[in-house]
Enzyme design. Structure first.
Site, short mmCIF file in Angstrom:
data_model
loop_
_atom_site.label_atom_id
_atom_site.label_comp_id
_atom_site.label_asym_id
_atom_site.label_seq_id
_atom_site.Cartn_x
_atom_site.Cartn_y
_atom_site.Cartn_z
N LYS A 90 2.98 11.51 -3.51
CA LYS A 90 1.98 10.73 -4.24
C LYS A 90 0.98 11.66 -4.93
CE LYS A 90 -1.53 7.18 -3.38
NZ LYS A 90 -1.98 6.18 -2.40
N ASP A 95 -12.79 5.72 2.13
CA ASP A 95 -11.34 5.72 2.37
C ASP A 95 -10.80 7.14 2.43
OD1 ASP A 95 -8.61 5.54 2.29
OD2 ASP A 95 -8.51 4.23 0.56
N ASP A 136 0.88 -1.17 0.00
CA ASP A 136 0.00 0.00 0.00
C ASP A 136 0.92 1.22 0.00
OD1 ASP A 136 -1.64 2.13 0.61
OD2 ASP A 136 -2.17 1.43 2.62
#
Ligand code: AMP
Length: 568
Positions: free
Chosen positions: A67, A167, A5
């Site tokens: 990211k 999420d 992840d």
């Protein structure tokens, strides 16, 4: 094969072993490794906790949250070198790969990496390249919510049901609706906001402090005062975590030898966050609408992402859905565990009942066309979607087009991914040219078929109806066409960089934390930190690992007593 992840804030890695998924601890014994890269005074690269600790004292030499820029050419300068977001991610991946190899006592060559469902083609390709640069064969990219669903064991339940995965991580928010029937997990819709996460809640607290003290600090902006900003961010993060457990938290900042204190209650924090909390609603509504699912058809709401630990987020979710969400897994570990389950599935582990994993395509895919307006004028650059957003993949769809000019000799399709009606505002993927027999306008028809598979590969087939001439045309894809040599060269360059050895990480991270505390405290406490550092350094100088381990434990206990436990 392992599952990774690769998060905005933290990265976690897990393996399928002895019939179940297991998280792999790093050299500090922690299962979360901060997605942070930094450089120290002698030019060595630091990855993980040490880099995260130095963010406060050395913001110019530390990169985090890269990211968010995956798939772009944004360059981060660390000392002498410049890095692309995918290269910074590669350094994190290389570190967790080394951790896994150390833990498993075997080489790790391939991995399944998770990405937000909302990532577009460019972002996915950049993630894949990051894995390759780290020396991993990226077996598959899977969407984070799908991985979470696997971790929650949703695939093992027999009945046909629907779930919503909510999420909220450090920087991204993803909502997915999954449908399960006869062992098949299907993502029915995925929506989200790629700029919403825990960091935005930190920003609210930072602004609250700035309202009170900004003027006396002479604060102008994050870019101009990075040191002060990182101090505030660190305090905001601590306070926010404190507020997950207690009704009040204090933020303390030492700036130019003056001490400032700011207290926030949970209620005040909640009222400050109203705007962000309302932004959580829109993607949920869109996901339900896109998938044609009603609230009462949802079997469960599953929470994923560290920021869902916040009570104000949990309350907002409970209000939104009129029920309590499922929270039986650690929200920041579920995705990595799911990726490992997927790795187990790939390896066809007998303990896992075969599940078929399908997915949806997160963006619409289509071509640019022309459009004749009612008044007879013509406009070009109109987007014609062929595979629509949230179509279950693998999928194959076609659309018919006709020539627009007399004597036209070819049809040119530009291929895009996105939702804008103006084709060129979407993400450009490639161009196809198809020769056609010259006839009068609209006399030649052409069928364009898109086939999109689960690995994000797009095939485009074009057929001219008049001649029945068919051609499977290969899209010219700049990123795929990048010569392998280039990747090899970049991998070598990254591998040649001096990276701080993982076995000395624990001492480095402890020293970095102590240095941050020294800068933070004043008076008695500062003196205490100085004494602790000097004792620890003396222990390190003995070069005896038992003495060093003992002194480190002592130092960390003292720091915990001064500032509370350290966090990821
Ligand atoms: P992830 O991207 O899933 O690792 O989530 C990271 C985010 O979760 C960061 O913004 C953290 O601040 C947040 N987070 C983790 N633990 C807590 C906690 N106990 N209370 C509040 N936020 C947390």
């Amino acid at each position: 094969m392992i599952g990774i992840d690769l998060g905005t804030t933290n990265t976690a890695i897990a393996v399928w072993r002895d019939g179940g998924p297991q998280l792999i601890p790093n050299s500090l014994g922690q299962v979360l490794t901060p997605s942070a890269v930094g450089i120290d005074d002698d030019g060595q690269l630091l990855v993980g906790m040490t880099a995260r600790e130095r963010q406060v004292t050395h913001p110019h030499l530390t990169a985090t949250a890269f990211k968010r820029y995956m798939g772009t050419n944004r360059v981060t300068r660390l000392g002498e070198r410049e890095f692309l977001p995918e290269e910074l991610s590669a350094l994190v991946l290389a570190r967790v790969k080394a951790d896994a190899e150390h833990y498993l006592k075997a080489p790790v060559n391939s991995a399944i990496i998770t990405v937000p469902a909302y990532f577009n083609d460019k972002q996915r390709k950049a993630t894949r390249r990051a894995g390759e640069l780290a020396g991993l064969t990226v077996d598959r990219l899977i969407n984070e919510p799908t991985a979470a669903a696997l971790a929650y064991g949703i695939h093992r339940r027999q009945d046909e049901t629907r779930y919503l995965v909510f999420d909220l991580g450090g920087g991204t928010f993803d909502v997915s609706i999954l449908e399960i029937f006869e062992g098949v997990i299907e993502v029915r819709a995925s929506t989200g906001d790629s700029y919403l996460g825990g960091e935005d809640f930190n920003e609210v607290l930072i602004q609250d402090m700035l309202r009170q003290f900004g003027a006396s600090w002479g604060f102008t902006s994050r870019e101009k005062d990075p040191l002060l900003y990182e101090l505030l961010r660190d305090q905001a993060e601590r306070a926010r975590r404190e507020l997950s457990m207690s009704p009040e938290a204090k933020m303390t900042v030492t700036w130019k030898d003056e001490h400032f204190e700011h207290a926030v209650t949970a209620d005040h924090f909640e009222s400050l966050c109203q705007k962000i909390l309302t932004r959580l609603r829109d993607p949920v509504v869109r996901a339900l609408r896109d998938s044609n699912v009603d609230l009462d058809q949802l079997k469960e709401v599953v929470l994923v992402g560290g920021a869902t630990r916040m009570p104000i987020v949990r309350r907002a979710v409970t209000r939104m859905f009129g029920r309590f969400p499922a929270t039986d897994l650690n929200p920041d570990e579920a995705v990595a565990l799911g990726a490992a389950i997927q790795a187990g599935l790939k390896a066809r582990d007998a303990a896992l009942k075969e599940v078929v994993l399908t997915d949806v395509c997160p963006y619409s895919l289509g071509v640019d066309t022309g459009e004749r307006r009612p008044d007879g004028t013509f406009r070009t650059d109109v987007f014609a979607p062929i595979i629509e957003r949230n179509t279950v993949i693998p999928a194959s769809r076609e659309k018919h087009f006709a020539t627009i000019q007399d004597g036209q000799q070819k049809i040119v399709f530009k291929i895009y991914q996105g939702e804008s009606r103006i084709a060129s505002e979407n993400i450009y993927l490639g161009t196809i040219e198809m020769p056609v027999p010259p006839r009068r306008a609209r006399e030649v028809g052409v069928t364009c078929r898109f086939t999109y598979d689960i690995n994000g590969l797009l095939e485009v087939d074009v057929e001219v109806s008049n001649t029945k001439e068919r051609q499977q045309l290969v899209i010219f894809d700049r990123e795929n066409a990048e010569p392998g040599l280039d990747l090899e060269k970049r991998r070598k360059e990254l591998a040649a960089l001096k990276v701080h050895p993982r076995d000395r990480d624990a001492n480095r991270a402890a020293l970095a934390r102590a240095a941050r505390c020294f800068e933070h405290f004043l008076g008695e406490k500062r003196e205490e930190v100085r004494r602790q550092i000097s004792t620890f350094e003396a222990a390190l100088d003995t070069q005896d690992s038992v003495t060093a381990d003992h002194a480190r434990a002592h130092l960390l206990t003292a720091l915990d007593a001064l500032e509370g436990q350290s966090f990821l």
